[in-house]
Design an enzyme around this catalytic site. Structure first.
Site, PDB file in Angstrom:
ATOM      1  N   HIS A 314       0.730  -1.076  -0.011  1.00 45.61           N
ATOM      2  CA  HIS A 314       0.017   0.000   0.190  1.00 45.61           C
ATOM      3  C   HIS A 314       0.858   1.310  -0.006  1.00 45.61           C
ATOM      4  O   HIS A 314       1.994   1.299   0.688  1.00 45.61           O
ATOM      5  CB  HIS A 314      -0.831   0.003   1.182  1.00 45.61           C
ATOM      6  CG  HIS A 314      -2.180   1.015   1.005  1.00 45.61           C
ATOM      7  ND1 HIS A 314      -1.979   2.303   1.186  1.00 45.61           N
ATOM      8  CD2 HIS A 314      -3.303   0.747   0.885  1.00 45.61           C
ATOM      9  CE1 HIS A 314      -3.122   2.778   1.085  1.00 45.61           C
ATOM     10  NE2 HIS A 314      -3.977   1.873   0.717  1.00 45.61           N
ATOM     11  N   ASP A 372      -7.675  -5.513   0.068  1.00 43.53           N
ATOM     12  CA  ASP A 372      -8.102  -6.321  -1.101  1.00 43.53           C
ATOM     13  C   ASP A 372      -8.033  -7.717  -1.137  1.00 43.53           C
ATOM     14  O   ASP A 372      -8.399  -8.419  -1.820  1.00 43.53           O
ATOM     15  CB  ASP A 372      -7.699  -5.685  -2.324  1.00 43.53           C
ATOM     16  CG  ASP A 372      -8.452  -4.344  -2.685  1.00 43.53           C
ATOM     17  OD1 ASP A 372      -7.440  -3.370  -2.707  1.00 43.53           O
ATOM     18  OD2 ASP A 372      -9.427  -4.198  -2.673  1.00 43.53           O
TER      19      ASP A 372
HETATM   20  C1  SDX Z   1      -6.217   0.174  -2.904  1.00 37.99           C
HETATM   21  O1  SDX Z   1      -4.565   4.671  -1.883  1.00 37.99           O
HETATM   22  C2  SDX Z   1      -5.172   4.125  -1.329  1.00 37.99           C
HETATM   23  O2  SDX Z   1      -5.845   4.491  -0.556  1.00 37.99           O
HETATM   24  C3  SDX Z   1      -5.796   2.908  -2.158  1.00 37.99           C
HETATM   25  C4  SDX Z   1      -6.968   1.965  -1.502  1.00 37.99           C
HETATM   26  C5  SDX Z   1      -8.167   2.651  -1.174  1.00 37.99           C
HETATM   27  O3  SDX Z   1      -8.875   2.285  -0.072  1.00 37.99           O
HETATM   28  O4  SDX Z   1      -8.566   3.678  -1.850  1.00 37.99           O
HETATM   29  O5  SDX Z   1      -6.547   1.385  -0.023  1.00 37.99           O
HETATM   30  C6  SDX Z   1      -7.286   0.908  -2.184  1.00 37.99           C
HETATM   31  O6  SDX Z   1      -5.945   0.622  -3.706  1.00 37.99           O
HETATM   32  C7  SDX Z   1      -5.427  -0.793  -2.238  1.00 37.99           C
HETATM   33  C8  SDX Z   1      -3.855  -1.391  -2.857  1.00 37.99           C
HETATM   34  C9  SDX Z   1      -4.576  -2.440  -3.865  1.00 37.99           C
HETATM   35  N1  SDX Z   1      -3.513  -2.657  -4.823  1.00 37.99           N
HETATM   36  C10 SDX Z   1      -3.024  -3.974  -4.961  1.00 37.99           C
HETATM   37  O7  SDX Z   1      -3.087  -4.806  -3.951  1.00 37.99           O
HETATM   38  C11 SDX Z   1      -2.014  -4.081  -5.795  1.00 37.99           C
HETATM   39  C12 SDX Z   1      -0.611  -4.627  -5.408  1.00 37.99           C
HETATM   40  N2  SDX Z   1       0.147  -3.718  -4.715  1.00 37.99           N
HETATM   41  C13 SDX Z   1       0.824  -2.898  -5.317  1.00 37.99           C
HETATM   42  O8  SDX Z   1       0.925  -2.687  -6.966  1.00 37.99           O
HETATM   43  C14 SDX Z   1       1.492  -1.504  -4.637  1.00 37.99           C
HETATM   44  O9  SDX Z   1       1.954  -2.049  -3.447  1.00 37.99           O
HETATM   45  C15 SDX Z   1       0.721  -0.330  -4.432  1.00 37.99           C
HETATM   46  C16 SDX Z   1       0.462   0.210  -5.879  1.00 37.99           C
HETATM   47  C17 SDX Z   1      -0.531  -0.528  -3.699  1.00 37.99           C
HETATM   48  C18 SDX Z   1       1.557   0.599  -3.960  1.00 37.99           C
HETATM   49  O10 SDX Z   1       2.587   0.952  -4.699  1.00 37.99           O
HETATM   50  P1  SDX Z   1       3.504   2.048  -4.202  1.00 37.99           P
HETATM   51  O11 SDX Z   1       3.504   2.734  -3.016  1.00 37.99           O
HETATM   52  O12 SDX Z   1       3.902   2.917  -5.409  1.00 37.99           O
HETATM   53  O13 SDX Z   1       4.916   1.508  -4.047  1.00 37.99           O
HETATM   54  P2  SDX Z   1       5.950   0.639  -5.121  1.00 37.99           P
HETATM   55  O14 SDX Z   1       5.057   0.188  -6.190  1.00 37.99           O
HETATM   56  O15 SDX Z   1       6.839   1.680  -5.419  1.00 37.99           O
HETATM   57  O16 SDX Z   1       6.515  -0.451  -4.296  1.00 37.99           O
HETATM   58  C19 SDX Z   1       7.495  -0.220  -3.277  1.00 37.99           C
HETATM   59  C20 SDX Z   1       8.098  -1.776  -3.586  1.00 37.99           C
HETATM   60  C21 SDX Z   1       8.683  -1.927  -4.920  1.00 37.99           C
HETATM   61  O17 SDX Z   1       9.859  -2.766  -4.627  1.00 37.99           O
HETATM   62  P3  SDX Z   1      11.100  -1.435  -5.307  1.00 37.99           P
HETATM   63  O18 SDX Z   1      11.016  -1.107  -6.683  1.00 37.99           O
HETATM   64  O19 SDX Z   1      11.459  -0.333  -4.274  1.00 37.99           O
HETATM   65  O20 SDX Z   1      12.386  -2.465  -5.543  1.00 37.99           O
HETATM   66  O21 SDX Z   1       7.568  -2.986  -2.995  1.00 37.99           O
HETATM   67  C22 SDX Z   1       7.328  -3.535  -4.237  1.00 37.99           C
HETATM   68  C23 SDX Z   1       7.635  -2.797  -5.485  1.00 37.99           C
HETATM   69  O22 SDX Z   1       8.230  -3.608  -6.299  1.00 37.99           O
HETATM   70  N3  SDX Z   1       6.116  -4.247  -4.068  1.00 37.99           N
HETATM   71  C24 SDX Z   1       5.388  -5.299  -4.199  1.00 37.99           C
HETATM   72  C25 SDX Z   1       4.193  -5.273  -4.019  1.00 37.99           C
HETATM   73  N4  SDX Z   1       3.761  -4.201  -3.848  1.00 37.99           N
HETATM   74  C26 SDX Z   1       5.003  -3.424  -3.884  1.00 37.99           C
HETATM   75  N5  SDX Z   1       6.282  -6.585  -4.428  1.00 37.99           N
HETATM   76  C27 SDX Z   1       5.320  -7.695  -4.524  1.00 37.99           C
HETATM   77  N6  SDX Z   1       4.005  -7.596  -4.550  1.00 37.99           N
HETATM   78  C28 SDX Z   1       3.370  -6.405  -4.031  1.00 37.99           C
HETATM   79  N7  SDX Z   1       2.084  -6.562  -3.866  1.00 37.99           N
END
Ligand code: SDX
Length: 437
Positions: A314, A372
């Site tokens: 998140h 989720d």
């Molecule tokens: C919702 O914003 C909100 O409030 C949203 C929400 C709401 O109520 O409105 O809470 C609802 O959208 C919840 C989130 C649902 N999405 C997912 O579950 C999809 C999977 N999660 C990701 O795609 C990710 O975690 C995000 C998009 C939710 C957050 O992304 P960020 O904050 O931009 O962080 P990032 O993508 O830069 O990740 C940081 C690191 C990365 O590694 P590095 O590039 O730093 O080496 O963590 C890794 C990412 O590769 N990473 C994951 C991961 N999520 C992040 N690795 C594996 N699996 C994951 N799920």
């Protein structure tokens, strides 16, 4: 238009030194959470922009609605902790709280429930709009189109400068979104639309519009209805997430509320946002068995593999999403009620959570289950197809979008949102005739 005074307090100043010049920038503090540095005058004073793609360090507005502390895993609607609201409140009461800032008295609640109930029908001609979609259209495509089309049917509540019209549009959106979502579901399964029933509560009404058929009486299961009502509470608002920011940006141009909510629905559809509940269940189905969990955890950690654990991570929560805890309890309650406690998807989800929470990669990157992760299993058990999951999220989030839109419209500080950029394209050059290229 009712004018809202800023509640932010002065918190001293920050000094920016750049290009041998110093700039004093005011700092502001709110009730809780990080202070902000007010850079509204920076470009005018220093001829420089700030740069923050994804807005990871940017506060876009002042808001009194929802507070999140990502490190502490805190979520409060108007100061009330989400777990207390989930335990003691109901979705329409939470709608009132988000919209008006206080929990309603018994009379206020009864009047609000009555108002929403008597706005649940949609214009009969809207049913013809569905005929233009293929039966296999994704419900979110239908929701985008039909909610946006409401501005064509309810033109008498599109003047955002008229407080009375704003209130009516607010009530219409909260009341009609579940009807439209249920219609999208019925259309996708080839069953007749079911009209709302005024003697049912909000969530019971929605379940009946989804699952009733003309051939027999539909009895709402109160345990399942309570679970879905709680799920709606959990999804109602979440500060300035991507779809809420979309609604605010669309609203800042003066677009009508129906168009703004349609924009929010479009943004919510993305798998990184509201589409994650659908993606998370599809992921659990793809994993298929607890024995394959380690393989998928390795894939999620592999930088060369685009696979991510859907329902994990998140932008704000760097601790357990407080909604995920409540969501997991609702998941257990629904599966127990339906005698599905040995649900293989739940077993896979629990094993995935167990392994991920002890894995250094997830611990270091502070990746925890988000709302989720368990919602998909629960919604599937309730009888919804995977494609309806994000539409259900949109039904619940409509009140958050509308409350934030209302706050933005009433905020004297608000102006049309218009970010700038750092330009790295071609410098000025003259046109080259085609024969010389
Ligand atoms: C919702 O914003 C909100 O409030 C949203 C929400 C709401 O109520 O409105 O809470 C609802 O959208 C919840 C989130 C649902 N999405 C997912 O579950 C999809 C999977 N999660 C990701 O795609 C990710 O975690 C995000 C998009 C939710 C957050 O992304 P960020 O904050 O931009 O962080 P990032 O993508 O830069 O990740 C940081 C690191 C990365 O590694 P590095 O590039 O730093 O080496 O963590 C890794 C990412 O590769 N990473 C994951 C991961 N999520 C992040 N690795 C594996 N699996 C994951 N799920």
């Amino acid at each position: 238009m009712s004018v809202k005074e800023s509640q932010a307090k002065s918190a001293g100043t920050a000094t920016l030194t750049y290009d041998n010049k110093s700039y004093e920038l005011p700092a502001l503090s709110g009730t809780q959470g990080p202070n902000v540095i007010d850079i509204r005058k920076l470009y005018g004073d220093a001829d420089i922009f700030t740069y923050d793609p994804g807005f990871t360090s940017t506060a876009s507005c002042e808001s009194e609605i929802t507070y999140i502390d990502g490190d502490a895993g805190i979520l409060r609607y108007r100061g009330y902790p989400i777990d207390q609201l989930a335990q003691h409140s109901n979705f329409l009461e939470v709608c009132y709280l988000l919209l008006y800032g206080e929990l309603p008295s018994a009379k206020q609640a009864s009047d609000f429930d009555h108002t929403i109930t008597f706005h649940t029908m949609v214009h009969e001609q809207l049913t013809f709009l569905f005929r233009g979609f293929r039966r296999d259209a994704h419900p979110m495509a239908v929701m985008c189109g039909v909610v946006g089309a409401l501005s064509a049917f309810y033109h008498d509540s599109t003047d955002i400068n008229d407080p009375r019209q704003r209130v009516i549009a607010t009530h219409r959106l909260i009341a009609k979104t579940p009807t439209i979502a249920a219609m999208a579901y019925k259309y996708s399964v080839g069953q007749p639309f079911v009209y709302p029933s005024n003697d049912l509560g909000y969530t019971e009404n929605f379940m009946r519009m989804c699952f009733a058929v003309p051939c027999e009486e539909y009895k709402v299961n109160p345990v399942l209805a309570k679970a879905l009502d709680t799920i709606f509470i959990l999804h109602a608002d979440h500060e300035q997430n991507a779809s809420t920011s979309t609604v605010r940006l669309a609203g800042s141009s003066g677009a009508n509320p129906f168009a703004c909510i349609a924009a929010g629905i479009a943004c919510l559809w993305g798998p990184a946002h509201g589409g994650a509940n659908e993606a998370a269940l599809n992921m659990l189905k793809e994993i298929g068995d607890v024995s394959r969990v380690p393989e998928y955890v390795s894939k999620a950690k592999d930088k060369n593999d685009p696979f991510r654990l859907m329902g994990f991570g998140h932008r704000v929560y760097k601790n357990y999403d407080p909604r995920a805890k409540v969501m997991r309890d609702q998941c257990y309650a629904v599966l127990e009620e339906l005698g599905m406690h040995d649900n293989p998807l739940l077993k896979t989800a629990l094993e995935l959570e167990r392994i991920a929470l002890q894995d250094d990669y997830f611990i270091e990157k502070k990746l925890y289950p988000n709302i989720d992760f368990y919602s998909g299993i629960t919604l599937a058990a309730l009888g919804f197809p995977t494609t309806m999951f994000t539409a259900l999220f949109a039904v619940a989030r409509t009140v958050g979008w509308v409350a934030q839109w209302k706050e933005m419209v009433e905020d004297p500080q608000q102006k049309i949102g218009r970010p700038r950029q750092i330009y790295t394209g071609a410098a000025a050059r003259d046109y080259v005739p085609v024969e010389n290229r």
